[in-house]
Design a protein around this motif. Structure first.
Motif, PDB file in Angstrom:
ATOM      1  N   ARG A 158      47.726  36.506  -0.441  1.00  0.00           N
ATOM      2  CA  ARG A 158      47.458  37.319  -1.615  1.00  0.00           C
ATOM      3  C   ARG A 158      48.768  37.888  -2.103  1.00  0.00           C
ATOM      4  N   LEU A 159      48.742  38.572  -3.241  1.00  0.00           N
ATOM      5  CA  LEU A 159      49.938  39.277  -3.666  1.00  0.00           C
ATOM      6  C   LEU A 159      50.363  40.224  -2.556  1.00  0.00           C
ATOM      7  N   SER A 160      51.654  40.444  -2.440  1.00  0.00           N
ATOM      8  CA  SER A 160      52.177  41.215  -1.309  1.00  0.00           C
ATOM      9  C   SER A 160      51.477  42.551  -1.128  1.00  0.00           C
ATOM     10  N   GLN A 161      51.236  43.272  -2.223  1.00  0.00           N
ATOM     11  CA  GLN A 161      50.641  44.608  -2.123  1.00  0.00           C
ATOM     12  C   GLN A 161      49.136  44.568  -1.863  1.00  0.00           C
ATOM     13  N   GLU A 162      48.539  43.366  -1.881  1.00  0.00           N
ATOM     14  CA  GLU A 162      47.093  43.247  -1.693  1.00  0.00           C
ATOM     15  C   GLU A 162      46.705  42.841  -0.280  1.00  0.00           C
ATOM     16  N   ILE A 163      47.652  42.374   0.513  1.00  0.00           N
ATOM     17  CA  ILE A 163      47.306  41.883   1.848  1.00  0.00           C
ATOM     18  C   ILE A 163      46.835  43.024   2.748  1.00  0.00           C
ATOM     19  N   GLY A 164      47.570  44.138   2.767  1.00  0.00           N
ATOM     20  CA  GLY A 164      47.160  45.271   3.590  1.00  0.00           C
ATOM     21  C   GLY A 164      45.791  45.807   3.224  1.00  0.00           C
ATOM     22  N   PRO A 165      45.531  46.108   1.930  1.00  0.00           N
ATOM     23  CA  PRO A 165      44.193  46.566   1.552  1.00  0.00           C
ATOM     24  C   PRO A 165      43.095  45.565   1.879  1.00  0.00           C
ATOM     25  N   PHE A 166      43.394  44.268   1.782  1.00  0.00           N
ATOM     26  CA  PHE A 166      42.422  43.237   2.159  1.00  0.00           C
ATOM     27  C   PHE A 166      42.075  43.351   3.639  1.00  0.00           C
ATOM     28  N   LEU A 167      43.093  43.503   4.482  1.00  0.00           N
ATOM     29  CA  LEU A 167      42.849  43.649   5.914  1.00  0.00           C
ATOM     30  C   LEU A 167      42.134  44.966   6.223  1.00  0.00           C
ATOM     31  N   GLU A 168      42.501  46.026   5.515  1.00  0.00           N
ATOM     32  CA  GLU A 168      41.834  47.316   5.722  1.00  0.00           C
ATOM     33  C   GLU A 168      40.353  47.219   5.383  1.00  0.00           C
ATOM     34  N   LYS A 169      40.026  46.547   4.289  1.00  0.00           N
ATOM     35  CA  LYS A 169      38.628  46.391   3.886  1.00  0.00           C
ATOM     36  C   LYS A 169      37.825  45.636   4.943  1.00  0.00           C
ATOM     37  N   LYS A 170      38.474  44.717   5.641  1.00  0.00           N
ATOM     38  CA  LYS A 170      37.797  43.971   6.693  1.00  0.00           C
ATOM     39  C   LYS A 170      37.740  44.743   8.005  1.00  0.00           C
ATOM     40  N   GLY A 171      38.295  45.954   8.021  1.00  0.00           N
ATOM     41  CA  GLY A 171      38.248  46.785   9.215  1.00  0.00           C
ATOM     42  C   GLY A 171      39.353  46.535  10.203  1.00  0.00           C
ATOM     43  N   TYR A 172      40.407  45.840   9.787  1.00  0.00           N
ATOM     44  CA  TYR A 172      41.475  45.471  10.704  1.00  0.00           C
ATOM     45  C   TYR A 172      42.551  46.535  10.872  1.00  0.00           C
ATOM     46  N   GLY A 173      42.506  47.563  10.067  1.00  0.00           N
ATOM     47  CA  GLY A 173      43.506  48.605  10.210  1.00  0.00           C
ATOM     48  C   GLY A 173      43.466  49.570   9.050  1.00  0.00           C
ATOM     49  N   THR A 174      44.558  50.303   8.891  1.00  0.00           N
ATOM     50  CA  THR A 174      44.606  51.390   7.924  1.00  0.00           C
ATOM     51  C   THR A 174      45.888  51.319   7.101  1.00  0.00           C
ATOM     52  N   MET A 175      45.746  51.554   5.804  1.00  0.00           N
ATOM     53  CA  MET A 175      46.900  51.656   4.926  1.00  0.00           C
ATOM     54  C   MET A 175      47.457  53.080   4.963  1.00  0.00           C
ATOM     55  N   ILE A 176      48.781  53.187   4.982  1.00  0.00           N
ATOM     56  CA  ILE A 176      49.475  54.472   4.971  1.00  0.00           C
ATOM     57  C   ILE A 176      50.515  54.437   3.861  1.00  0.00           C
ATOM     58  N   ALA A 177      50.448  55.394   2.956  1.00  0.00           N
ATOM     59  CA  ALA A 177      51.392  55.433   1.839  1.00  0.00           C
ATOM     60  C   ALA A 177      52.813  55.621   2.359  1.00  0.00           C
ATOM     61  N   ALA A 178      53.777  55.087   1.613  1.00  0.00           N
ATOM     62  CA  ALA A 178      55.177  55.169   2.027  1.00  0.00           C
ATOM     63  C   ALA A 178      55.595  56.605   2.327  1.00  0.00           C
ATOM     64  N   SER A 179      55.124  57.544   1.529  1.00  0.00           N
ATOM     65  CA  SER A 179      55.518  58.948   1.703  1.00  0.00           C
ATOM     66  C   SER A 179      54.905  59.591   2.937  1.00  0.00           C
ATOM     67  N   ASP A 180      53.900  58.938   3.538  1.00  0.00           N
ATOM     68  CA  ASP A 180      53.198  59.511   4.688  1.00  0.00           C
ATOM     69  C   ASP A 180      53.512  58.804   6.003  1.00  0.00           C
ATOM     70  N   ILE A 181      54.406  57.827   5.985  1.00  0.00           N
ATOM     71  CA  ILE A 181      54.730  57.093   7.213  1.00  0.00           C
ATOM     72  C   ILE A 181      55.417  58.016   8.207  1.00  0.00           C
ATOM     73  N   GLN A 182      54.904  58.038   9.425  1.00  0.00           N
ATOM     74  CA  GLN A 182      55.456  58.881  10.486  1.00  0.00           C
ATOM     75  C   GLN A 182      56.315  58.093  11.469  1.00  0.00           C
ATOM     76  N   ASN A 183      55.962  56.835  11.698  1.00  0.00           N
ATOM     77  CA  ASN A 183      56.697  56.005  12.648  1.00  0.00           C
ATOM     78  C   ASN A 183      56.367  54.543  12.391  1.00  0.00           C
ATOM     79  N   TYR A 184      57.011  53.687  13.147  1.00  0.00           N
ATOM     80  CA  TYR A 184      56.796  52.248  13.001  1.00  0.00           C
ATOM     81  C   TYR A 184      56.519  51.642  14.366  1.00  0.00           C
ATOM     82  N   GLU A 185      55.630  50.645  14.374  1.00  0.00           N
ATOM     83  CA  GLU A 185      55.296  49.937  15.598  1.00  0.00           C
ATOM     84  C   GLU A 185      55.452  48.436  15.371  1.00  0.00           C
TER      85      GLU A 185
END
Length: 243
Positions: A102-129
């Motif tokens: 999908r378009l780059s910005q749509e892949i995360g929301p697509f996975l979130e909708k399927k229950g695979y994880g959570t989107m976090i806005a750039a301004s709210d990122i606390q850490n990286y894994e």
């Protein structure tokens, strides 16, 4: 679990598949997409690497310019094509199933909708894994790990091709730990590629301008504890004799 939900695998699988195209797949605008440019193409709904990718990569030299190969979709991958291929190979078990491109910005929301994880806005990122996906309207990449100076070791399809790169440090300074280590990794394990394409750096926007997709551990377990491991530990695993 919904019928269209792929089987659950482990974070180690995601990391291992991410490595496979390194040093042998060029960045091609539209690569991984279908002819209609509406979603996943044949190669990104296929288990394993397309032989055509390496054939094309082997024919290129240090002057490679992706602008000369726009929409030669069977010759390589673009950023979302790479992540789509990666997700397909991680979660699917046979070819020609519905894809993930999908378009780059749509892949995360697509996975979130399927229950695979959570989107976090750039301004709210606390850490990286390791395994985090970071995207905006221009690009998408995956985190391999972090360093003490705040720099990220990442993997992505970015001109000239699929490669490991490093971001600047948390203060925006270049020659960060991640940048130096990315160069070392590519030089050590992909010397021919590195000789032609030595650049392994990114710009500071990679730390400031990308929204984050964080995997749900129930959907992508982490039996080996990679989410808490250092970037160097992830690289040691990926390039061990067993992988």
């Amino acid at each position: 679990m919904p019928e269209d939900t792929p089987q659950t695998t482990d974070l180690a699988d995601l990391l291992a598949y991410a490595k496979e195209p390194l040093g042998q797949v060029m960045y091609v605008w539209g690569g991984g997409w279908n002819e209609e440019d509406t979603g996943a193409g044949t190669e990104s709904r296929h288990l394993g690497l397309s032989p055509a990718w390496k054939t094309f990569a082997d024919a290129q030299d240090a002057t490679y310019d992706f602008n000369d190969h726009l929409y030669e979709i069977h010759h390589g991958l673009d950023c979302s094509g790479y992540i789509g291929w990666l997700l397909y190979n991680t979660f699917e078990t046979k070819d020609s199933q519905p894809g993930y491109v999908r378009l780059s910005q749509e892949i995360g929301p697509f996975l979130e909708k399927k229950g695979y994880g959570t989107m976090i806005a750039a301004s709210d990122i606390q850490n990286y894994e390791p395994g985090d996906l970071l995207a905006n309207t221009e690009h998408i990449f995956m985190v391999l790990g972090t360093y003490e100076d705040g720099s990220l070791l990442i993997i992505h399809a970015s001109p000239p091709g699929v490669r490991i790169c490093g971001t600047p440090n948390a203060q925006g300074e270049t020659r960060s730990q991640a940048e130096v280590n990315a160069e070392n990794i590519m030089q050590t394990y992909y010397p021919d590629w590195s000789a032609k394409y030595p650049t392994c750096s990114t710009d500071f926007s990679y730390l400031t301008a990308y929204d984050q997709f964080r995997w749900n551990p129930d959907k992508l377990p982490d039996a080996q504890g990679f989410r808490k491991k250092t970037a160097d530990a992830v690289i040691s695993y990926l390039f061990s004799s067993e992988n």
